[in-house]
Design an enzyme around this catalytic site. Structure first.
Site, PDB file in Angstrom:
ATOM      1  N   GLU A  43      21.106 -60.985  12.844  1.00  0.00           N
ATOM      2  CA  GLU A  43      21.231 -61.066  11.407  1.00  0.00           C
ATOM      3  C   GLU A  43      22.618 -61.510  10.784  1.00  0.00           C
ATOM      4  OE1 GLU A  43      20.114 -57.680   9.092  1.00  0.00           O
ATOM      5  OE2 GLU A  43      19.976 -58.770   7.230  1.00  0.00           O
ATOM      6  N   LYS A 112      15.197 -63.303   3.361  1.00  0.00           N
ATOM      7  CA  LYS A 112      14.865 -61.849   3.784  1.00  0.00           C
ATOM      8  C   LYS A 112      14.346 -61.571   2.475  1.00  0.00           C
ATOM      9  CE  LYS A 112      17.146 -57.513   5.077  1.00  0.00           C
ATOM     10  NZ  LYS A 112      18.392 -56.939   5.724  1.00  0.00           N
ATOM     11  N   CYS A 146      15.363 -57.740   9.940  1.00  0.00           N
ATOM     12  CA  CYS A 146      15.832 -56.412   9.760  1.00  0.00           C
ATOM     13  C   CYS A 146      15.196 -55.563   9.009  1.00  0.00           C
ATOM     14  CB  CYS A 146      17.349 -56.220   9.254  1.00  0.00           C
ATOM     15  SG  CYS A 146      18.077 -54.879   9.995  1.00  0.00           S
TER      16      CYS A 146
END
Ligand SMILES: NC(=O)CCC(=O)C(=O)O
Length: 261
Positions: A43, A112, A146
């Protein structure tokens, strides 16, 4: 049906995209000697979590990092799950995962969806609004960033749409390493698919990061795991294992979704 995966478990220099781009170039060149089909990066590999300076250091639409990965993918004939890069868009700064095929074509951008408040993402980033599905080598895959792994319903949605392996790119702190491992193993077991998870190592001014990148098979067995330092993890996976596990315990025919809402 074999796919050779390389995970680039790297450290990231805080707020220094130029230096990080040089490192990623070196790692792709090094990995290409082992001829993987797909290489995965963590990330925010270009800026790190230098969120308060993103206006200054992030690219408009991630252009420089994406262009670099496109050139390298084509040159080395390698598919790249290019971690995520910070990028300035019209409606805010996004944390966007990019997938580039071995012809250098950008085939997926996924920003995200779930912003992680404990690391202040909600103060600096805008959430995405699309799914993480993509196809490489004719196989259906999905990708997540994540904190997304804490949302089983989000990952299940992608599996129900056909994803056979779930890629995860992360900057996951050492303080919650036990959560990282347990959640990812659970996602593989409950979805009966591969999980391929790349985490960074090293530290920034606020966190130390865990490494322990993982490749988990559809039975929930860890078939490759990094330690807590930089390393290139290489592992072949056989996607037909997904169907074997689903035949043995047929959860996708036994589910009763009409009772779940
Ligand atoms: N970068 C992230 O999204 C970190 C997520 C995390 O650490 C967690 O515990 O969740």
């Amino acid at each position: 049906m074999d796919v050779k995966i390389a995970i680039a478990q790297i450290d990231i220099t805080f707020g220094n995209p130029q230096k990080n781009r040089e490192k990623v170039q070196k790692w792709i060149e090094m990995a290409s000697l082992k001829s993987p089909d797909i290489i995965v990066f963590p990330e925010l590999w270009d800026t790190g979590y230098d969120l308060s300076r993103l206006e200054e250091i992030a690219d408009s639409n991630g252009a420089s990092s994406i262009k670099l990965l496109q050139q390298l993918a084509k040159k080395h004939k390698i598919h790249i799950v290019g971690g995520s890069v910070a990028n300035i868009q019209e409606n805010g700064i996004k944390n966007t995962l990019i997938v580039i095929n071995d012809e250098g074509k950008l085939i997926k951008e996924y920003s995200k969806l779930h912003l992680f408040q404990l690391m202040n993402e909600h103060k600096y980033l805008a959430p995405g609004n699309n799914d993480g599905l993509f196809t490489l080598m004719d196989f259906p895959f999905a990708a997540f960033i994540c904190y997304d792994i804490r949302f089983p319903e989000w990952m299940r949605k992608h599996v129900l749409k056909g994803a056979k392996a779930l890629f995860v790119v992360a900057e996951w702190p050492s303080a919650r390493l036990d959560h990282w491992r347990s959640i990812l193993i659970t996602r593989a077991i409950e979805n009966q698919c591969f999980v391929i998870a790349c985490n960074r190592v090293g530290s920034d001014p606020n966190n130390e990061f865990a490494g322990h990148s993982l490749i988990i098979n559809p039975w929930g067995e860890v078939i490759a795991e990094g330690k807590d330092e930089e390393e290139l993890i290489i592992q072949e996976i056989n996607l037909s294992d997904v169907e074997s596990v689903r035949k043995r315990i047929p959860i996708f025919t036994d589910r009763r979704p009409e009772y779940y809402n």
